[in-house]
Design a protein around this motif. Structure first.
Motif, PDB file in Angstrom:
ATOM      1  N   ALA A   8     -54.147  11.368 -21.418  1.00  0.00           N
ATOM      2  CA  ALA A   8     -53.845  10.034 -21.928  1.00  0.00           C
ATOM      3  C   ALA A   8     -54.940   9.032 -21.549  1.00  0.00           C
ATOM      4  CB  ALA A   8     -52.500   9.554 -21.389  1.00  0.00           C
ATOM      5  N   GLY A   9     -55.885   9.479 -20.755  1.00  0.00           N
ATOM      6  CA  GLY A   9     -56.997   8.613 -20.374  1.00  0.00           C
ATOM      7  C   GLY A   9     -56.692   7.702 -19.207  1.00  0.00           C
ATOM      8  N   ALA A  10     -55.593   7.963 -18.507  1.00  0.00           N
ATOM      9  CA  ALA A  10     -55.210   7.113 -17.372  1.00  0.00           C
ATOM     10  C   ALA A  10     -55.986   7.492 -16.123  1.00  0.00           C
ATOM     11  CB  ALA A  10     -53.714   7.242 -17.110  1.00  0.00           C
ATOM     12  N   LYS A  11     -56.130   6.534 -15.227  1.00  0.00           N
ATOM     13  CA  LYS A  11     -56.743   6.797 -13.926  1.00  0.00           C
ATOM     14  C   LYS A  11     -55.664   7.407 -13.036  1.00  0.00           C
ATOM     15  CE  LYS A  11     -60.081   3.023 -14.336  1.00  0.00           C
ATOM     16  NZ  LYS A  11     -61.236   3.908 -14.560  1.00  0.00           N
ATOM     17  N   VAL A  12     -55.669   8.728 -12.942  1.00  0.00           N
ATOM     18  CA  VAL A  12     -54.591   9.461 -12.289  1.00  0.00           C
ATOM     19  C   VAL A  12     -54.407   9.030 -10.837  1.00  0.00           C
ATOM     20  CG1 VAL A  12     -53.797  11.741 -11.559  1.00  0.00           C
ATOM     21  CG2 VAL A  12     -54.800  11.446 -13.820  1.00  0.00           C
ATOM     22  N   ASP A  13     -55.498   8.919 -10.097  1.00  0.00           N
ATOM     23  CA  ASP A  13     -55.377   8.549  -8.679  1.00  0.00           C
ATOM     24  C   ASP A  13     -54.690   7.197  -8.509  1.00  0.00           C
ATOM     25  OD1 ASP A  13     -56.531  10.871  -7.896  1.00  0.00           O
ATOM     26  OD2 ASP A  13     -58.398   9.998  -7.154  1.00  0.00           O
ATOM     27  N   ARG A  14     -55.032   6.254  -9.396  1.00  0.00           N
ATOM     28  CA  ARG A  14     -54.430   4.933  -9.312  1.00  0.00           C
ATOM     29  C   ARG A  14     -52.919   5.012  -9.490  1.00  0.00           C
ATOM     30  NH1 ARG A  14     -56.776   0.485 -13.274  1.00  0.00           N
ATOM     31  NH2 ARG A  14     -58.586   0.911 -11.929  1.00  0.00           N
ATOM     32  N   TYR A  15     -52.474   5.801 -10.463  1.00  0.00           N
ATOM     33  CA  TYR A  15     -51.039   5.906 -10.713  1.00  0.00           C
ATOM     34  C   TYR A  15     -50.325   6.774  -9.686  1.00  0.00           C
ATOM     35  CZ  TYR A  15     -51.425   3.267 -14.991  1.00  0.00           C
ATOM     36  OH  TYR A  15     -51.624   2.249 -15.893  1.00  0.00           O
ATOM     37  N   LYS A  16     -51.092   7.515  -8.888  1.00  0.00           N
ATOM     38  CA  LYS A  16     -50.500   8.237  -7.771  1.00  0.00           C
ATOM     39  C   LYS A  16     -50.333   7.325  -6.553  1.00  0.00           C
ATOM     40  CE  LYS A  16     -51.847  13.054  -8.527  1.00  0.00           C
ATOM     41  NZ  LYS A  16     -52.610  14.202  -7.959  1.00  0.00           N
ATOM     42  N   ILE A  17     -51.189   6.321  -6.455  1.00  0.00           N
ATOM     43  CA  ILE A  17     -51.130   5.390  -5.332  1.00  0.00           C
ATOM     44  C   ILE A  17     -50.012   4.369  -5.514  1.00  0.00           C
ATOM     45  CG2 ILE A  17     -52.365   3.514  -4.157  1.00  0.00           C
ATOM     46  CD1 ILE A  17     -54.956   5.062  -4.670  1.00  0.00           C
ATOM     47  N   TYR A  18     -49.836   3.892  -6.740  1.00  0.00           N
ATOM     48  CA  TYR A  18     -48.847   2.842  -7.005  1.00  0.00           C
ATOM     49  C   TYR A  18     -47.450   3.142  -6.451  1.00  0.00           C
ATOM     50  CZ  TYR A  18     -52.140   0.518 -10.220  1.00  0.00           C
ATOM     51  OH  TYR A  18     -53.211  -0.130 -10.765  1.00  0.00           O
ATOM     52  N   PRO A  19     -46.914   4.370  -6.617  1.00  0.00           N
ATOM     53  CA  PRO A  19     -45.567   4.625  -6.085  1.00  0.00           C
ATOM     54  C   PRO A  19     -45.461   4.435  -4.581  1.00  0.00           C
ATOM     55  CG  PRO A  19     -46.149   6.302  -7.686  1.00  0.00           C
ATOM     56  CD  PRO A  19     -47.401   5.516  -7.413  1.00  0.00           C
ATOM     57  N   PHE A  20     -46.543   4.713  -3.856  1.00  0.00           N
ATOM     58  CA  PHE A  20     -46.508   4.534  -2.400  1.00  0.00           C
ATOM     59  C   PHE A  20     -46.564   3.051  -2.023  1.00  0.00           C
ATOM     60  CE2 PHE A  20     -47.855   8.922  -2.844  1.00  0.00           C
ATOM     61  CZ  PHE A  20     -47.085   9.553  -1.885  1.00  0.00           C
ATOM     62  N   VAL A  21     -47.322   2.279  -2.785  1.00  0.00           N
ATOM     63  CA  VAL A  21     -47.349   0.831  -2.551  1.00  0.00           C
ATOM     64  C   VAL A  21     -45.976   0.236  -2.848  1.00  0.00           C
ATOM     65  CG1 VAL A  21     -48.387  -1.363  -3.239  1.00  0.00           C
ATOM     66  CG2 VAL A  21     -49.808   0.687  -3.091  1.00  0.00           C
ATOM     67  N   LEU A  22     -45.360   0.686  -3.944  1.00  0.00           N
ATOM     68  CA  LEU A  22     -44.014   0.219  -4.294  1.00  0.00           C
ATOM     69  C   LEU A  22     -43.012   0.634  -3.228  1.00  0.00           C
ATOM     70  CD1 LEU A  22     -42.027  -1.084  -6.270  1.00  0.00           C
ATOM     71  CD2 LEU A  22     -41.905   1.114  -7.473  1.00  0.00           C
ATOM     72  N   SER A  23     -43.170   1.835  -2.710  1.00  0.00           N
ATOM     73  CA  SER A  23     -42.296   2.299  -1.637  1.00  0.00           C
ATOM     74  C   SER A  23     -42.410   1.390  -0.419  1.00  0.00           C
ATOM     75  CB  SER A  23     -42.649   3.741  -1.253  1.00  0.00           C
ATOM     76  OG  SER A  23     -41.867   4.192  -0.169  1.00  0.00           O
ATOM     77  N   GLY A  24     -43.650   1.021  -0.057  1.00  0.00           N
ATOM     78  CA  GLY A  24     -43.856   0.111   1.069  1.00  0.00           C
ATOM     79  C   GLY A  24     -43.244  -1.256   0.818  1.00  0.00           C
ATOM     80  N   LEU A  25     -43.354  -1.732  -0.426  1.00  0.00           N
ATOM     81  CA  LEU A  25     -42.762  -3.018  -0.800  1.00  0.00           C
ATOM     82  C   LEU A  25     -41.247  -2.995  -0.621  1.00  0.00           C
ATOM     83  CD1 LEU A  25     -42.710  -5.818  -2.276  1.00  0.00           C
ATOM     84  CD2 LEU A  25     -42.617  -4.531  -4.418  1.00  0.00           C
ATOM     85  N   LEU A  26     -40.599  -1.968  -1.149  1.00  0.00           N
ATOM     86  CA  LEU A  26     -39.135  -1.886  -1.080  1.00  0.00           C
ATOM     87  C   LEU A  26     -38.643  -1.676   0.344  1.00  0.00           C
ATOM     88  CD1 LEU A  26     -38.487   0.276  -4.274  1.00  0.00           C
ATOM     89  CD2 LEU A  26     -38.054  -2.164  -3.984  1.00  0.00           C
ATOM     90  N   CYS A  27     -39.356  -0.872   1.109  1.00  0.00           N
ATOM     91  CA  CYS A  27     -38.980  -0.682   2.516  1.00  0.00           C
ATOM     92  C   CYS A  27     -39.210  -1.963   3.305  1.00  0.00           C
ATOM     93  CB  CYS A  27     -39.782   0.464   3.130  1.00  0.00           C
ATOM     94  SG  CYS A  27     -39.274   2.090   2.574  1.00  0.00           S
ATOM     95  N   GLY A  28     -40.246  -2.721   2.920  1.00  0.00           N
ATOM     96  CA  GLY A  28     -40.482  -4.011   3.563  1.00  0.00           C
ATOM     97  C   GLY A  28     -39.325  -4.961   3.321  1.00  0.00           C
ATOM     98  N   ILE A  29     -38.845  -5.000   2.082  1.00  0.00           N
ATOM     99  CA  ILE A  29     -37.691  -5.850   1.757  1.00  0.00           C
ATOM    100  C   ILE A  29     -36.467  -5.385   2.534  1.00  0.00           C
ATOM    101  CG2 ILE A  29     -36.116  -6.560  -0.077  1.00  0.00           C
ATOM    102  CD1 ILE A  29     -38.471  -6.328  -2.026  1.00  0.00           C
ATOM    103  N   ALA A  30     -36.286  -4.065   2.612  1.00  0.00           N
ATOM    104  CA  ALA A  30     -35.150  -3.521   3.365  1.00  0.00           C
ATOM    105  C   ALA A  30     -35.230  -3.923   4.833  1.00  0.00           C
ATOM    106  CB  ALA A  30     -35.120  -2.000   3.241  1.00  0.00           C
ATOM    107  N   GLY A  31     -36.428  -3.850   5.410  1.00  0.00           N
ATOM    108  CA  GLY A  31     -36.600  -4.227   6.812  1.00  0.00           C
ATOM    109  C   GLY A  31     -36.327  -5.695   7.047  1.00  0.00           C
TER     110      GLY A  31
END
Length: 330
Positions: free
Chosen positions: A215-238
């Motif tokens: 699809a022409g996507a930057k695969v590494d970038r889209y692999k990183i995003y879920p971990f950043v989102l995970s940190g965001l949601l865990c931050g809100i939880a904390g």
């Protein structure tokens, strides 16, 4: 291959339903209503408003946010084992910034930012250094827990600020703010998963990484995003957990890793990726919350509760795992 082609490919894959798919769809509902029926008959207080709202719903919010955080990495066929340590670290940072540096509301975005940086670190090591996500986050699970405990000095730290506390402890029309925050973030995660390019690529990465590359996507970038989102949601939880109890201890957030994975898998998100989503995670969270609450009302020994939870996890994984993809689990 265009983004629309990725969406069509995902839809085609989902249309190939099997008996296991139906079990995944209906199983959580059957288990949830079955548990509610059992505890309603065996306890006098389970179905009371006070118990369902103050105990089940409020206690489920932290688990919901952590489980939502873990859902996106699993969707792309990775995993984040550091979630409870991010909750600990962001909770401790929140209290320190409020109590010692008098930053007030500014402490909240800073603490959440710390969570996002932790997620970014996990994602970068995973993608750029090619270290399996399991090992990366297992390591940072220990690292961030250690940092949080060093900051607390091994003891509980507290703060006094009722106006900030009300963010988590107040209510609107009788509904606790904590529950409203949980529902708002839950809806946002659903939109993110099913109405954005990021969400479509999460599913596609879990099904077949090659599709995303085509699809022409930057695969590494889209692999990183879920971990950043995970940190965001865990931050809100904390942050919310800390504001609720006005303190942070070396053990804040602990004990949520196993239940969160159980909730994710039980809800229908397979550890092999590409199947399920955040809309399903809430079902697993409710099953865990109801199960824990019911066992507490029945005075079940805490050690027995751990055994039961462990058996639930094993059963959920056994029913959800796609054995055709077992060679690519990471």
């Amino acid at each position: 291959m265009s983004t629309s082609s990725v969406s069509e490919w995902i839809t085609e894959q989902r249309e190939q339903r099997t008996l296991q798919d139906w079990i995944q769809d209906l199983g959580p509902f059957v288990m949830l209503f079955g548990l509610m029926a059992i505890f309603s008959l065996t306890t006098e207080t389970f179905l009371t408003e006070g118990n369902l709202l103050d105990n089940v719903a409020k206690n489920a919010v932290t688990l919901l946010l952590i489980a939502l955080a873990g859902t996106f990495p699993i969707l792309q066929q990775s995993i984040d084992l550091s979630v409870e340590s991010v909750v600990l670290l962001t909770g401790v940072v929140t209290v320190v910034l409020i109590a010692e540096y008098n930053l007030g509301l500014l402490a909240i975005p800073i603490a959440i930012g710390v969570g996002m940086l932790a997620g970014l670190f996990n994602g970068l090591v995973f993608t750029k250094l090619k270290v399996p996500s399991f090992l990366v986050t297992l390591g940072t699970l220990s690292v961030m827990a250690g940092v949080g405990k060093i900051i607390t000095g091994g003891s509980t730290i507290t703060f006094r600020n009722d106006s900030i506390r009300s963010i988590a402890t107040g209510n609107v029309l009788g509904i606790p703010n904590l529950v409203l925050w949980g529902l708002l973030i839950y809806v946002a995660c659903i939109v993110l998963a099913f109405r954005t390019k990021f969400g479509r690529y999460c599913f596609a990465l879990g099904e077949n990484e090659r599709v995303v590359e085509l699809a022409g996507a930057k695969v590494d970038r889209y692999k990183i995003y879920p971990f950043v989102l995970s940190g965001l949601l865990c931050g809100i939880a904390g942050v919310l957990l800390t504001l609720r109890i006005s303190s942070a201890s070396p053990n804040i957030g602990s004990g949520n890793l196993l239940p969160s994975i159980a909730a994710i898998v039980m809800g229908g998100t397979a550890l092999t990726g590409g199947v399920g989503g955040p809309h399903r995670t809430i079902l697993g969270v409710l099953v865990i919350a109801v199960l824990n609450n019911g066992m507490n009302l029945l005075a079940v020994d805490s050690f027995v509760q751990e055994i039961i939870l462990g058996l639930v996890v094993v059963a959920a994984v056994a029913l959800s795992i796609d054995r055709d993809k077992i060679d690519v689990v990471k």
